[in-house]
Design a protein around this motif. Structure first.
Motif, PDB file in Angstrom:
ATOM      1  N   PHE A 161      10.519  -9.147  -8.810  1.00 44.80           N
ATOM      2  CA  PHE A 161       9.232  -9.555  -8.254  1.00 44.80           C
ATOM      3  C   PHE A 161       8.363  -8.332  -7.953  1.00 44.80           C
ATOM      4  N   HIS A 162       8.958  -7.232  -7.468  1.00 44.81           N
ATOM      5  CA  HIS A 162       8.221  -6.021  -7.153  1.00 44.81           C
ATOM      6  C   HIS A 162       8.368  -4.957  -8.238  1.00 44.81           C
ATOM      7  N   PHE A 163       8.689  -5.354  -9.456  1.00 48.15           N
ATOM      8  CA  PHE A 163       8.764  -4.406 -10.558  1.00 48.15           C
ATOM      9  C   PHE A 163       7.433  -3.658 -10.690  1.00 48.15           C
ATOM     10  N   PRO A 164       7.440  -2.314 -10.846  1.00 47.25           N
ATOM     11  CA  PRO A 164       8.568  -1.438 -11.159  1.00 47.25           C
ATOM     12  C   PRO A 164       9.236  -0.789  -9.955  1.00 47.25           C
ATOM     13  N   ARG A 165       8.938  -1.200  -8.739  1.00 48.98           N
ATOM     14  CA  ARG A 165       9.634  -0.684  -7.561  1.00 48.98           C
ATOM     15  C   ARG A 165      10.648  -1.712  -7.082  1.00 48.98           C
ATOM     16  N   ASP A 166      11.449  -2.215  -8.010  1.00 45.55           N
ATOM     17  CA  ASP A 166      12.381  -3.283  -7.697  1.00 45.55           C
ATOM     18  C   ASP A 166      13.731  -2.712  -7.256  1.00 45.55           C
ATOM     19  N   GLN A 167      14.466  -3.542  -6.550  1.00 42.71           N
ATOM     20  CA  GLN A 167      15.807  -3.209  -6.079  1.00 42.71           C
ATOM     21  C   GLN A 167      16.683  -4.438  -6.248  1.00 42.71           C
ATOM     22  N   SER A 168      17.797  -4.281  -6.943  1.00 46.45           N
ATOM     23  CA  SER A 168      18.629  -5.431  -7.297  1.00 46.45           C
ATOM     24  C   SER A 168      20.086  -5.135  -6.990  1.00 46.45           C
ATOM     25  N   SER A 286      12.251 -17.927 -12.228  1.00 45.67           N
ATOM     26  CA  SER A 286      11.672 -17.879 -10.890  1.00 45.67           C
ATOM     27  C   SER A 286      11.431 -16.429 -10.516  1.00 45.67           C
ATOM     28  N   CYS A 287      10.410 -16.207  -9.677  1.00 43.52           N
ATOM     29  CA  CYS A 287      10.081 -14.858  -9.178  1.00 43.52           C
ATOM     30  C   CYS A 287       9.775 -13.896 -10.321  1.00 43.52           C
ATOM     31  N   ASN A 288       8.784 -14.258 -11.136  1.00 44.41           N
ATOM     32  CA  ASN A 288       8.338 -13.340 -12.173  1.00 44.41           C
ATOM     33  C   ASN A 288       7.669 -12.127 -11.538  1.00 44.41           C
ATOM     34  N   PRO A 289       7.634 -10.988 -12.241  1.00 47.16           N
ATOM     35  CA  PRO A 289       7.023  -9.785 -11.665  1.00 47.16           C
ATOM     36  C   PRO A 289       5.558 -10.004 -11.295  1.00 47.16           C
ATOM     37  N   LEU A 290       5.142  -9.395 -10.198  1.00 46.97           N
ATOM     38  CA  LEU A 290       3.741  -9.475  -9.782  1.00 46.97           C
ATOM     39  C   LEU A 290       2.813  -8.888 -10.834  1.00 46.97           C
ATOM     40  N   LEU A 291       3.298  -7.917 -11.598  1.00 50.05           N
ATOM     41  CA  LEU A 291       2.442  -7.292 -12.607  1.00 50.05           C
ATOM     42  C   LEU A 291       1.996  -8.286 -13.673  1.00 50.05           C
ATOM     43  N   VAL A 292       2.790  -9.315 -13.942  1.00 47.58           N
ATOM     44  CA  VAL A 292       2.390 -10.325 -14.926  1.00 47.58           C
ATOM     45  C   VAL A 292       1.113 -11.023 -14.472  1.00 47.58           C
ATOM     46  N   VAL A 375     -13.632  -7.031  -7.986  1.00 51.97           N
ATOM     47  CA  VAL A 375     -12.580  -6.117  -8.459  1.00 51.97           C
ATOM     48  C   VAL A 375     -11.898  -5.433  -7.280  1.00 51.97           C
ATOM     49  N   ALA A 376     -12.698  -4.970  -6.307  1.00 51.30           N
ATOM     50  CA  ALA A 376     -12.114  -4.317  -5.134  1.00 51.30           C
ATOM     51  C   ALA A 376     -11.224  -5.279  -4.346  1.00 51.30           C
ATOM     52  N   CYS A 377     -11.664  -6.522  -4.189  1.00 50.74           N
ATOM     53  CA  CYS A 377     -10.851  -7.507  -3.463  1.00 50.74           C
ATOM     54  C   CYS A 377      -9.548  -7.798  -4.197  1.00 50.74           C
ATOM     55  N   SER A 378      -9.606  -7.878  -5.519  1.00 48.14           N
ATOM     56  CA  SER A 378      -8.377  -8.133  -6.279  1.00 48.14           C
ATOM     57  C   SER A 378      -7.377  -6.997  -6.113  1.00 48.14           C
ATOM     58  N   GLN A 379      -7.879  -5.754  -6.022  1.00 47.19           N
ATOM     59  CA  GLN A 379      -6.975  -4.620  -5.823  1.00 47.19           C
ATOM     60  C   GLN A 379      -6.315  -4.677  -4.447  1.00 47.19           C
ATOM     61  N   PHE A 380      -7.101  -4.983  -3.416  1.00 52.37           N
ATOM     62  CA  PHE A 380      -6.539  -5.051  -2.070  1.00 52.37           C
ATOM     63  C   PHE A 380      -5.556  -6.215  -1.931  1.00 52.37           C
ATOM     64  N   ILE A 381      -5.877  -7.346  -2.559  1.00 52.71           N
ATOM     65  CA  ILE A 381      -4.959  -8.490  -2.499  1.00 52.71           C
ATOM     66  C   ILE A 381      -3.642  -8.147  -3.188  1.00 52.71           C
ATOM     67  N   TRP A 386       2.034  -6.800  -2.814  1.00 55.64           N
ATOM     68  CA  TRP A 386       3.075  -5.844  -3.193  1.00 55.64           C
ATOM     69  C   TRP A 386       3.840  -5.352  -1.964  1.00 55.64           C
ATOM     70  N   MET A 387       3.114  -5.166  -0.870  1.00 56.41           N
ATOM     71  CA  MET A 387       3.740  -4.604   0.324  1.00 56.41           C
ATOM     72  C   MET A 387       4.501  -5.652   1.127  1.00 56.41           C
ATOM     73  N   TRP A 388       3.976  -6.866   1.255  1.00 58.33           N
ATOM     74  CA  TRP A 388       4.532  -7.812   2.216  1.00 58.33           C
ATOM     75  C   TRP A 388       5.062  -9.105   1.609  1.00 58.33           C
ATOM     76  N   ALA A 389       4.659  -9.452   0.424  1.00 58.38           N
ATOM     77  CA  ALA A 389       5.137 -10.705  -0.164  1.00 58.38           C
ATOM     78  C   ALA A 389       6.584 -10.556  -0.626  1.00 58.38           C
ATOM     79  N   THR A 390       7.351 -11.609  -0.468  1.00 58.87           N
ATOM     80  CA  THR A 390       8.740 -11.638  -0.913  1.00 58.87           C
ATOM     81  C   THR A 390       8.985 -12.893  -1.728  1.00 58.87           C
ATOM     82  N   CYS A 391       9.982 -12.807  -2.571  1.00 64.74           N
ATOM     83  CA  CYS A 391      10.353 -13.954  -3.391  1.00 64.74           C
ATOM     84  C   CYS A 391      11.851 -13.870  -3.655  1.00 64.74           C
ATOM     85  N   LYS A 392      12.563 -14.934  -3.334  1.00 62.94           N
ATOM     86  CA  LYS A 392      13.999 -14.997  -3.543  1.00 62.94           C
ATOM     87  C   LYS A 392      14.299 -16.008  -4.629  1.00 62.94           C
ATOM     88  N   SER A 393      15.045 -15.564  -5.630  1.00 66.63           N
ATOM     89  CA  SER A 393      15.369 -16.455  -6.741  1.00 66.63           C
ATOM     90  C   SER A 393      16.262 -17.591  -6.282  1.00 66.63           C
TER      91      SER A 393
END
Length: 409
Positions: A161-168, A286-292, A375-381, A386-393
């Motif tokens: 979900f947090h790719f490329p800063r993922d931990q598995s 489930s829990c596709n990367p946010l980058l998608v 564009v600025a709002c999309s970057q902040f969102i 990225w910082m606070w959202a979580t997703c558990k498969s």
């Protein structure tokens, strides 16, 4: 009597040459073990090929797992390869050498003349046992020590979900299906012996767990993998942000044909980049990367920006063409009636063009400001997610089911 025992075991070891590994497990060949006399008693002892019975207590096998390498981490196939060394030791009093006439403290015996746990890796696609004919060391008191070196490729449910800063967490579950929990018990320790740090995925932690409510003896090795993210940032995030910045700069160009060509070129370039990027990113149920989702939003922003430019430029060009067509007959008629030269073509439609250009430029300026804010709002969102959202498969259907039992009807 001790000499007779050693000669007998050596003869059996030289006479058996069957392979050790078959895919996920290893098995001892089946043959009749002739009974022999104990050094302390002339009576026959139990067959050492069978597991030692301790009455109501299970046989305790100490296992030390040494992880020496983790490589070929493939997030597209959800697989990881690793190299491990297993050191197993247990006490088998049937092999104790207590005779005072025997001077040798330890004896090296082939693996196929002794009982040992038959291990199977549940998540393995393949297992390569490096030593096909290992030997066990037997001490005078019957303590057996056995080493197994293996390389395996296993499935791993990466949390991307947090790719490329993922931990598995990747699991390697070892099962001894030939025994029951009342016969055999594992006491496991793990050691991280990985010394190389020049790799994309790093092993941050190594844990050992004995799964509960299992019908067969088992233990589980858990590798916590951390993505260093440098490669993905350079190949994915940097090009995407560069194209978005170039699109913002294109809004400063005048509303003419040049801007249309510029915007269309950017959109086509990003379509090619988006297609190749989607093939490089993993997909999941489930829990596709946010980058998608992030790069899809960028594609929509570029599409909206290009559409706005084409629409305003097209409306402006069509309005200018209609104004010129409607003013030319009127100017020719006035010249014939009054006999005076009319205004030049550059002067006559000037006021109309200026008014039409003014409203088009005003609309384009308003859209550009709204677009920059969007564009600025999309970057902040995206940063906030990225910082606070979580997703558990979702858990696997058989994750909590005990292994080694009878199939359900």
């Amino acid at each position: 009597m001790a000499l007779r025992l050693l000669l007998h075991l050596a003869f059996l070891g030289l006479g058996t040459t069957q392979p050790l590994a078959h895919q996920q497990g290893f098995s001892a060949p089946v043959f009749d073990w002739p009974s022999f006399s104990n050094l302390n008693s002339p009576q026959e002892v139990p067959d050492p090929i069978q597991i030692l019975s301790n009455g109501s207590k299970p046989l305790v096998v100490d296992v030390h797992v040494f992880v020496s390498n983790v490589f070929n981490v493939d997030i597209l196939r959800y697989t990881v390869s690793s190299t491990l060394l297993l050191r197993l030791s247990w006490l088998d009093t049937r092999l104790a050498l207590n005779s005072t006439g025997h001077q040798q403290n330890t004896v090296m015996l082939p693996w196929d003349v002794l009982w040992m746990p038959r291990l199977t890796v549940r998540e393995a696609l393949w297992v390569n046992w490096q030593d096909k004919n290992p030997q066990a060391r037997v001490d005078r008191d019957g303590r057996i020590e056995f080493h197994l070196a293996l390389t395996t490729e296993t499935n791993c449910d990466f949390e991307l979900f947090h790719f490329p800063r993922d931990q598995s967490d990747c699991h390697l579950s070892f099962f001894a299906f030939s025994s029951t929990v009342t016969e055999l018990e594992f006491q496991v320790h793990a050691v991280n012996e990985i010394v190389s740090v020049k790799r994309e995925f790093m092993v941050q932690d190594l844990k050992i767990q004995i799964p509960s409510q299992q019908l067969v003896p088992c233990f589980q090795v858990t590798l916590r993998l951390q993505n260093t993210a440098l490669k993905a940032i350079l190949t994915l995030l940097v090009p995407g942000e560069a194209l978005l910045l170039a699109d913002l700069c294109g809004g400063l160009l005048p509303l003419q044909t040049e801007r249309i060509a510029y915007k269309v070129t950017l959109l086509l370039s990003y379509l090619v980049f988006h297609s190749s990027m989607m093939q490089a990113l993993p997909s999941s149920s489930s829990c596709n990367p946010l980058l998608v989702y992030y790069f899809t939003v960028l594609l929509l922003l570029l599409f909206v920006s290009t559409t706005e430019t084409v629409l305003l430029a097209g409306l402006l060009a069509r309005g200018n063409l209609r104004a010129e067509d409607s003013r030319n007959p009127v100017l020719n008629g006035e010249q014939q009636d009054h006999g005076k030269p009319g205004p030049s073509p550059e002067e006559a439609p000037g006021a109309g063009k200026g008014s039409r250009r003014s409203w088009a430029e005003a609309a384009d300026h308003i859209f550009f400001q709204v677009y920059v804010v969007g564009v600025a709002c999309s970057q902040f969102i995206f940063i906030a997610l990225w910082m606070w959202a979580t997703c558990k498969s979702d858990p696997a259907p058989g994750a909590d089911a005990p292994h080694g039992g009878q199939p359900r009807l």
